[in-house]
Design a protein around this motif. Sequence first.
Motif, mmCIF file in Angstrom:
data_model
loop_
_atom_site.group_PDB
_atom_site.id
_atom_site.type_symbol
_atom_site.label_atom_id
_atom_site.label_comp_id
_atom_site.label_asym_id
_atom_site.label_seq_id
_atom_site.Cartn_x
_atom_site.Cartn_y
_atom_site.Cartn_z
ATOM 1 N N ILE A 10 92.114 -18.061 53.000
ATOM 2 C CA ILE A 10 92.100 -18.831 53.002
ATOM 3 C C ILE A 10 92.450 -18.712 50.738
ATOM 4 O O ILE A 10 93.587 -19.501 50.415
ATOM 5 C CB ILE A 10 91.160 -20.499 52.913
ATOM 6 N N SER A 11 92.397 -18.228 50.662
ATOM 7 C CA SER A 11 92.221 -17.813 49.128
ATOM 8 C C SER A 11 93.764 -17.623 48.601
ATOM 9 O O SER A 11 94.505 -17.463 47.384
ATOM 10 C CB SER A 11 91.064 -16.714 48.384
ATOM 11 N N LEU A 12 94.278 -16.967 50.158
ATOM 12 C CA LEU A 12 95.477 -15.785 49.782
ATOM 13 C C LEU A 12 96.929 -17.347 50.430
ATOM 14 O O LEU A 12 98.223 -17.014 50.436
ATOM 15 C CB LEU A 12 95.882 -15.406 50.566
ATOM 16 N N SER A 13 96.268 -18.518 50.524
ATOM 17 C CA SER A 13 97.368 -19.793 51.505
ATOM 18 C C SER A 13 97.849 -20.301 50.680
ATOM 19 O O SER A 13 97.365 -19.790 49.080
ATOM 20 C CB SER A 13 96.023 -20.246 52.590
ATOM 21 N N VAL A 14 99.008 -20.350 51.137
ATOM 22 C CA VAL A 14 100.114 -21.797 50.040
ATOM 23 C C VAL A 14 100.532 -22.793 51.534
ATOM 24 O O VAL A 14 100.864 -22.533 52.273
ATOM 25 C CB VAL A 14 100.561 -20.908 49.876
ATOM 26 N N ASN A 15 101.238 -23.695 50.314
ATOM 27 C CA ASN A 15 101.242 -25.603 51.263
ATOM 28 C C ASN A 15 102.001 -24.892 52.244
ATOM 29 O O ASN A 15 103.042 -24.127 51.347
ATOM 30 C CB ASN A 15 101.270 -26.400 49.922
ATOM 31 N N VAL A 16 102.692 -25.854 52.930
ATOM 32 C CA VAL A 16 103.511 -25.704 52.985
ATOM 33 C C VAL A 16 104.242 -27.184 53.306
ATOM 34 O O VAL A 16 103.509 -27.919 53.751
ATOM 35 C CB VAL A 16 103.443 -25.718 55.113
ATOM 36 N N THR A 40 92.419 -26.311 64.095
ATOM 37 C CA THR A 40 91.324 -25.378 64.690
ATOM 38 C C THR A 40 90.735 -24.663 64.699
ATOM 39 O O THR A 40 89.839 -23.369 65.183
ATOM 40 C CB THR A 40 91.999 -25.172 66.480
ATOM 41 N N ARG A 41 91.161 -23.506 63.627
ATOM 42 C CA ARG A 41 91.057 -22.382 63.525
ATOM 43 C C ARG A 41 90.626 -22.099 61.888
ATOM 44 O O ARG A 41 89.451 -21.248 61.018
ATOM 45 C CB ARG A 41 92.406 -21.499 62.196
ATOM 46 N N GLY A 42 90.213 -23.254 61.332
ATOM 47 C CA GLY A 42 88.787 -23.590 60.190
ATOM 48 C C GLY A 42 89.151 -24.550 59.094
ATOM 49 O O GLY A 42 87.877 -24.427 58.304
ATOM 50 N N PHE A 43 90.548 -24.430 58.502
ATOM 51 C CA PHE A 43 91.218 -24.818 57.950
ATOM 52 C C PHE A 43 91.026 -26.019 57.707
ATOM 53 O O PHE A 43 90.760 -27.352 58.360
ATOM 54 C CB PHE A 43 92.973 -24.529 57.481
ATOM 55 N N HIS A 44 89.846 -26.741 56.559
ATOM 56 C CA HIS A 44 90.252 -28.210 56.087
ATOM 57 C C HIS A 44 91.488 -28.603 55.997
ATOM 58 O O HIS A 44 92.796 -28.267 53.924
ATOM 59 C CB HIS A 44 89.503 -28.596 54.873
ATOM 60 N N VAL A 45 92.362 -29.084 56.391
ATOM 61 C CA VAL A 45 93.858 -29.727 56.024
ATOM 62 C C VAL A 45 93.778 -30.967 55.554
ATOM 63 O O VAL A 45 93.874 -31.463 56.501
ATOM 64 C CB VAL A 45 95.113 -28.752 57.421
ATOM 65 N N SER A 46 95.460 -31.184 55.533
ATOM 66 C CA SER A 46 96.012 -32.429 55.037
ATOM 67 C C SER A 46 96.849 -32.940 54.943
ATOM 68 O O SER A 46 97.894 -31.888 54.807
ATOM 69 C CB SER A 46 95.757 -32.902 53.815
ATOM 70 N N MET A 504 103.507 -18.047 57.014
ATOM 71 C CA MET A 504 104.523 -19.230 56.995
ATOM 72 C C MET A 504 103.027 -19.650 55.726
ATOM 73 O O MET A 504 103.902 -20.640 54.890
ATOM 74 C CB MET A 504 104.185 -20.582 57.351
ATOM 75 N N ILE A 505 102.101 -19.665 55.645
ATOM 76 C CA ILE A 505 101.196 -19.796 55.077
ATOM 77 C C ILE A 505 100.678 -19.502 53.756
ATOM 78 O O ILE A 505 100.172 -18.951 52.956
ATOM 79 C CB ILE A 505 99.704 -20.803 55.530
ATOM 80 N N ASN A 506 101.731 -17.766 53.859
ATOM 81 C CA ASN A 506 101.224 -16.412 53.187
ATOM 82 C C ASN A 506 102.481 -17.016 51.746
ATOM 83 O O ASN A 506 103.463 -16.676 52.311
ATOM 84 C CB ASN A 506 101.992 -15.504 53.608
ATOM 85 N N ASP A 507 100.771 -16.727 50.581
ATOM 86 C CA ASP A 507 101.697 -16.518 49.224
ATOM 87 C C ASP A 507 103.062 -15.913 48.861
ATOM 88 O O ASP A 507 103.299 -15.471 47.770
ATOM 89 C CB ASP A 507 100.691 -16.795 48.309
ATOM 90 N N GLY A 508 102.733 -15.155 49.646
ATOM 91 C CA GLY A 508 103.684 -13.198 49.331
ATOM 92 C C GLY A 508 105.128 -13.820 49.526
ATOM 93 O O GLY A 508 106.345 -12.276 49.355
#
Length: 508
Positions: A10-16, A40-46, A504-508
């Motif tokens: 989550i700390s490395l994730s970026v919005n899509v 379902t993976r546990g992310f709180h997503v919007s 896709m959600i990686n900020d790198g």
Amino acid sequence: MVRIILPYIISLSVNVFIVSTMSDSGKTVIVSALLRILSTRGFHVSPFKAQNMSLNSYPSIEGGEIALAQAMQAYVAGVKPSIYHNPVLIKPMSSTKAEYIILGKSRAQLLFNEYLNNGAIRRLAINAVKASIRKLTEDFDLVIGEGAGSAYEPNLVSRDIANFRPAEWLRANVFVVLDIDRGGSFIQGLGLMSSLPPRWRKLVKGFIINKFRGDEKLLGTAIKWLEKKTGKPVLGVLPYVDDLWLWPEDSMDLRPIGNGPLDIALIAYPYVSNFNDIYSLILEDDVTVRIVRSPRELGEPHLIILPGSKNVVASLEWMRRVGLDKALMKFKGSAVILGICGGFQAMGKVLSDPYGLEAGIPGNYDGLGLINVNTIYGADKIVSLSRAVGLRGEIEGVEISGYEIHRGVPQYVGDDPLIVIRERNGRDVEQKDGVFREEDLMIGITLHDSLGDPIFRNFVLNMAREVAGLPKRNSLELSSIELLLRQIDKFSSIIKNTLDIDSMINDG
């Protein structure tokens, strides 16, 4: 193990943010599947769509109005629909005019060019989009955004707040969906990348090819060509899926259902809205739902459905013009006629619009005269998740749930109500609604998604089955949201096996 790794991910994730070169390319479905998988993976997503143009809408948890598609995406993500998921909703009223709903509230009825050039309403819309982004990014681990239509149109790009601007404000990784089913997708992808200014081109992280039929190996050369020309990878090729029933965004999603002996005709007049009301009928293996736009197509149905309409007066005028008004009168007493919201209003005698908010021009307008109910349109719009209790027939004393989006209030001038609405957005009310004239097989109700309630669906369909000489039966007790989750899980399994979502959600 997941619990240890998840905070790191989550700390490395970026919005899509998902965009496309055209409407109806599959953006909404792909966003929905991504939300389901990440949830379902546990992310709180919007979900998030800055600006949507749609006649299909839904009440938010705040009591405001948002696009039905974003409400669907919220439920898929495991959260309640909010005004921040779709801060700007445009609902066409005619070919030149629309209602503009900003942060859930109706703000204006304007010509399309007035919206583009009205400084005050534009500032209100932009501020609403930016405020929504701030709210969502503070409250959620990830935001999965969706663009609208074509992501780059030269006549609109300077004022577009639906595509790359909100993606930039979200600091999102952008992915371009290419609809290969309609052809020209590779050239469209290259054309989009060639048109974008450098700062927006950098946001694009790759392409997703959607709706492919056939052997994926045949695309190898074209994929390499696109990747070489644009410098952006193709993340995957998704197959064409034709049996997926998600809540619709626009009338392009209106299609027949089933192949059973119970013949149902849906009248598809202009400005038809919230026709997801019929989607629960896919649970009934004895029905056929046909889309009808002329008397010739009407045939000999056992049930006729008049769905919602954004402009009931215009829809009535169209029915008279094509002759469906007279055709419907012939079925009085021989086929069940069900009107839902605007369809229920159209069945009545007089529609009174003193403010001109429904028809565009103040006045009194004739309904079809199938029932003895008038409708009066008020200045305030009712937008609510509602609960009601049946007053008559097989639903007497039974609780029925659904949602309301309307200005019209029924006035009874001879017929009796079908239900009484007891709760709106958690507040107690006492509003008589609907109609049931058993001898003429007439049913009307304002509650959208009432057919999603198994008891109400049984009530309507069993009346039609009796007309058809078919045995009565009970429906599968599945809510419309449970049905929705089953449907999106079909596509989610394809997405999981095709796209590298972690990248896709990686900020790198």
